[in-house]
Design a protein around this motif. Structure first.
Motif, PDB file in Angstrom:
ATOM      1  N   GLU A 112     -45.308 -28.845 -53.765  1.00 37.12           N
ATOM      2  CA  GLU A 112     -46.376 -29.830 -53.952  1.00 37.12           C
ATOM      3  C   GLU A 112     -46.378 -30.810 -52.795  1.00 37.12           C
ATOM      4  O   GLU A 112     -45.338 -31.208 -52.292  1.00 37.12           O
ATOM      5  CB  GLU A 112     -46.146 -30.593 -55.257  1.00 37.12           C
ATOM      6  CG  GLU A 112     -47.101 -31.725 -55.483  1.00 37.12           C
ATOM      7  CD  GLU A 112     -46.695 -32.623 -56.637  1.00 37.12           C
ATOM      8  OE1 GLU A 112     -47.145 -33.774 -56.653  1.00 37.12           O
ATOM      9  OE2 GLU A 112     -45.922 -32.181 -57.504  1.00 37.12           O
ATOM     10  N   MET A 113     -47.578 -31.204 -52.371  1.00 37.32           N
ATOM     11  CA  MET A 113     -47.716 -32.256 -51.368  1.00 37.32           C
ATOM     12  C   MET A 113     -49.073 -32.923 -51.549  1.00 37.32           C
ATOM     13  O   MET A 113     -49.994 -32.331 -52.099  1.00 37.32           O
ATOM     14  CB  MET A 113     -47.550 -31.711 -49.953  1.00 37.32           C
ATOM     15  CG  MET A 113     -48.620 -30.754 -49.497  1.00 37.32           C
ATOM     16  SD  MET A 113     -48.299 -29.959 -47.904  1.00 37.32           S
ATOM     17  CE  MET A 113     -48.531 -31.287 -46.775  1.00 37.32           C
ATOM     18  N   ASP A 114     -49.172 -34.139 -51.084  1.00 32.13           N
ATOM     19  CA  ASP A 114     -50.439 -34.866 -51.157  1.00 32.13           C
ATOM     20  C   ASP A 114     -51.306 -34.399 -49.992  1.00 32.13           C
ATOM     21  O   ASP A 114     -51.201 -34.889 -48.865  1.00 32.13           O
ATOM     22  CB  ASP A 114     -50.175 -36.369 -51.082  1.00 32.13           C
ATOM     23  CG  ASP A 114     -51.417 -37.207 -51.287  1.00 32.13           C
ATOM     24  OD1 ASP A 114     -52.534 -36.686 -51.074  1.00 32.13           O
ATOM     25  OD2 ASP A 114     -51.274 -38.386 -51.645  1.00 32.13           O
ATOM     26  N   LEU A 115     -52.164 -33.439 -50.262  1.00 28.55           N
ATOM     27  CA  LEU A 115     -52.963 -32.817 -49.209  1.00 28.55           C
ATOM     28  C   LEU A 115     -53.949 -33.778 -48.564  1.00 28.55           C
ATOM     29  O   LEU A 115     -54.184 -33.721 -47.358  1.00 28.55           O
ATOM     30  CB  LEU A 115     -53.707 -31.604 -49.772  1.00 28.55           C
ATOM     31  CG  LEU A 115     -52.819 -30.450 -50.213  1.00 28.55           C
ATOM     32  CD1 LEU A 115     -53.623 -29.418 -50.989  1.00 28.55           C
ATOM     33  CD2 LEU A 115     -52.141 -29.813 -49.017  1.00 28.55           C
ATOM     34  N   LEU A 116     -54.541 -34.660 -49.359  1.00 30.31           N
ATOM     35  CA  LEU A 116     -55.528 -35.582 -48.798  1.00 30.31           C
ATOM     36  C   LEU A 116     -54.895 -36.520 -47.777  1.00 30.31           C
ATOM     37  O   LEU A 116     -55.461 -36.747 -46.704  1.00 30.31           O
ATOM     38  CB  LEU A 116     -56.223 -36.367 -49.905  1.00 30.31           C
ATOM     39  CG  LEU A 116     -56.967 -35.522 -50.949  1.00 30.31           C
ATOM     40  CD1 LEU A 116     -57.705 -36.422 -51.929  1.00 30.31           C
ATOM     41  CD2 LEU A 116     -57.903 -34.537 -50.303  1.00 30.31           C
ATOM     42  N   ARG A 117     -53.741 -37.060 -48.111  1.00 30.66           N
ATOM     43  CA  ARG A 117     -53.064 -37.956 -47.159  1.00 30.66           C
ATOM     44  C   ARG A 117     -52.541 -37.188 -45.957  1.00 30.66           C
ATOM     45  O   ARG A 117     -52.583 -37.677 -44.831  1.00 30.66           O
ATOM     46  CB  ARG A 117     -51.933 -38.702 -47.858  1.00 30.66           C
ATOM     47  CG  ARG A 117     -52.477 -39.730 -48.840  1.00 30.66           C
ATOM     48  CD  ARG A 117     -51.410 -40.518 -49.506  1.00 30.66           C
ATOM     49  NE  ARG A 117     -50.760 -41.390 -48.532  1.00 30.66           N
ATOM     50  CZ  ARG A 117     -49.567 -41.927 -48.725  1.00 30.66           C
ATOM     51  NH1 ARG A 117     -48.902 -41.704 -49.827  1.00 30.66           N
ATOM     52  NH2 ARG A 117     -49.040 -42.715 -47.812  1.00 30.66           N
ATOM     53  N   PHE A 118     -52.054 -35.980 -46.172  1.00 28.12           N
ATOM     54  CA  PHE A 118     -51.507 -35.175 -45.089  1.00 28.12           C
ATOM     55  C   PHE A 118     -52.583 -34.822 -44.059  1.00 28.12           C
ATOM     56  O   PHE A 118     -52.345 -34.874 -42.858  1.00 28.12           O
ATOM     57  CB  PHE A 118     -50.870 -33.898 -45.659  1.00 28.12           C
ATOM     58  CG  PHE A 118     -50.172 -33.050 -44.638  1.00 28.12           C
ATOM     59  CD1 PHE A 118     -48.889 -33.353 -44.229  1.00 28.12           C
ATOM     60  CD2 PHE A 118     -50.799 -31.945 -44.087  1.00 28.12           C
ATOM     61  CE1 PHE A 118     -48.226 -32.566 -43.284  1.00 28.12           C
ATOM     62  CE2 PHE A 118     -50.162 -31.158 -43.145  1.00 28.12           C
ATOM     63  CZ  PHE A 118     -48.878 -31.468 -42.746  1.00 28.12           C
ATOM     64  N   PHE A 119     -53.777 -34.470 -44.541  1.00 23.94           N
ATOM     65  CA  PHE A 119     -54.841 -34.036 -43.642  1.00 23.94           C
ATOM     66  C   PHE A 119     -55.755 -35.157 -43.186  1.00 23.94           C
ATOM     67  O   PHE A 119     -56.619 -34.940 -42.336  1.00 23.94           O
ATOM     68  CB  PHE A 119     -55.677 -32.920 -44.302  1.00 23.94           C
ATOM     69  CG  PHE A 119     -55.045 -31.563 -44.185  1.00 23.94           C
ATOM     70  CD1 PHE A 119     -55.297 -30.759 -43.098  1.00 23.94           C
ATOM     71  CD2 PHE A 119     -54.175 -31.108 -45.161  1.00 23.94           C
ATOM     72  CE1 PHE A 119     -54.712 -29.514 -42.982  1.00 23.94           C
ATOM     73  CE2 PHE A 119     -53.581 -29.862 -45.067  1.00 23.94           C
ATOM     74  CZ  PHE A 119     -53.841 -29.063 -43.971  1.00 23.94           C
ATOM     75  N   GLU A 120     -55.591 -36.359 -43.706  1.00 26.02           N
ATOM     76  CA  GLU A 120     -56.472 -37.473 -43.355  1.00 26.02           C
ATOM     77  C   GLU A 120     -56.612 -37.694 -41.844  1.00 26.02           C
ATOM     78  O   GLU A 120     -57.725 -37.865 -41.346  1.00 26.02           O
ATOM     79  CB  GLU A 120     -56.012 -38.759 -44.047  1.00 26.02           C
ATOM     80  CG  GLU A 120     -56.919 -39.931 -43.793  1.00 26.02           C
ATOM     81  CD  GLU A 120     -56.466 -41.176 -44.523  1.00 26.02           C
ATOM     82  OE1 GLU A 120     -57.283 -42.101 -44.634  1.00 26.02           O
ATOM     83  OE2 GLU A 120     -55.306 -41.241 -44.968  1.00 26.02           O
ATOM     84  N   PRO A 121     -55.523 -37.676 -41.078  1.00 26.56           N
ATOM     85  CA  PRO A 121     -55.674 -37.944 -39.639  1.00 26.56           C
ATOM     86  C   PRO A 121     -56.389 -36.841 -38.854  1.00 26.56           C
ATOM     87  O   PRO A 121     -56.824 -37.067 -37.736  1.00 26.56           O
ATOM     88  CB  PRO A 121     -54.229 -38.077 -39.132  1.00 26.56           C
ATOM     89  CG  PRO A 121     -53.372 -38.167 -40.325  1.00 26.56           C
ATOM     90  CD  PRO A 121     -54.114 -37.569 -41.467  1.00 26.56           C
ATOM     91  N   VAL A 122     -56.505 -35.636 -39.428  1.00 25.41           N
ATOM     92  CA  VAL A 122     -57.050 -34.515 -38.652  1.00 25.41           C
ATOM     93  C   VAL A 122     -58.340 -33.942 -39.231  1.00 25.41           C
ATOM     94  O   VAL A 122     -58.809 -32.899 -38.768  1.00 25.41           O
ATOM     95  CB  VAL A 122     -55.999 -33.393 -38.462  1.00 25.41           C
ATOM     96  CG1 VAL A 122     -54.834 -33.901 -37.629  1.00 25.41           C
ATOM     97  CG2 VAL A 122     -55.542 -32.824 -39.784  1.00 25.41           C
TER      98      VAL A 122
END
Length: 166
Positions: A112-122
């Motif tokens: 599990e990971m917070d996808l929205l926060r992970f991909f926010e910069p890109v």
């Protein structure tokens, strides 16, 4: 109709004909639904980064949105380099990522990971769908956001229970 089929039909309605991805546990229903769309072709790769770069190359060659698909956690993280490249070079790419089911989210579930926060910069925009009734709307919004203004990549996260819900 289950959520995965709604997603596949939303892609078809927006003119998507090719989807590049690597099978994984949280996207198998979506792959099956895409396979049932006669106008769409799923192309399996051996690494998620390749899926992102193939979607990028497809968008450049066709002038249409490129679509890539990955499962949660490491699969999603592997997409990030290709998605970052699409952002830097203004290429419209839709990343569809499977996510753990809502009932185990925020419990440190396996991969599990917070996808929205992970991909926010890109990404230009990203969303996580928590109700199957919103899949078509948010998929359409994602595609149109990717193509509008300065083109760029977008992300739609689809939890497993949303894909299987009626």
């Amino acid at each position: 109709m289950i959520g995965a089929r709604i997603a596949a039909e939303a892609l078809r309605a927006e003119g998507v004909s090719h989807v590049f991805g690597l099978p994984g546990t949280t996207i198998m229903h979506l792959i099956d639904a895409i396979g049932q769309q006669p106008q769409m072709r799923y192309i399996s790769v051996r690494h998620e980064q390749v899926a992102a770069f193939m979607a990028d190359g497809y968008a450049r060659a066709s002038g249409r949105i490129g679509v890539c698909l990955a499962s949660r956690g490491p699969g999603a993280a592997n997409l990030a380099i290709g998605i970052h490249n699409a952002r830097a070079e203004s290429i419209p790419v839709l990343a569809l990522v499977g996510q753990v089911a809502d009932d185990i989210y925020y419990r440190d579930a396996f991969e599990e990971m917070d996808l929205l926060r992970f991909f926010e910069p890109v990404t230009k925009w990203s969303a996580e769908v928590h109700h199957p009734g919103r899949i078509a709307e948010l998929t359409q919004r994602a595609i149109r956001t990717a193509l509008s203004g300065r083109p760029g990549p977008v992300l739609v996260s689809l939890p497993l229970d949303v894909q299987t819900a009626a």
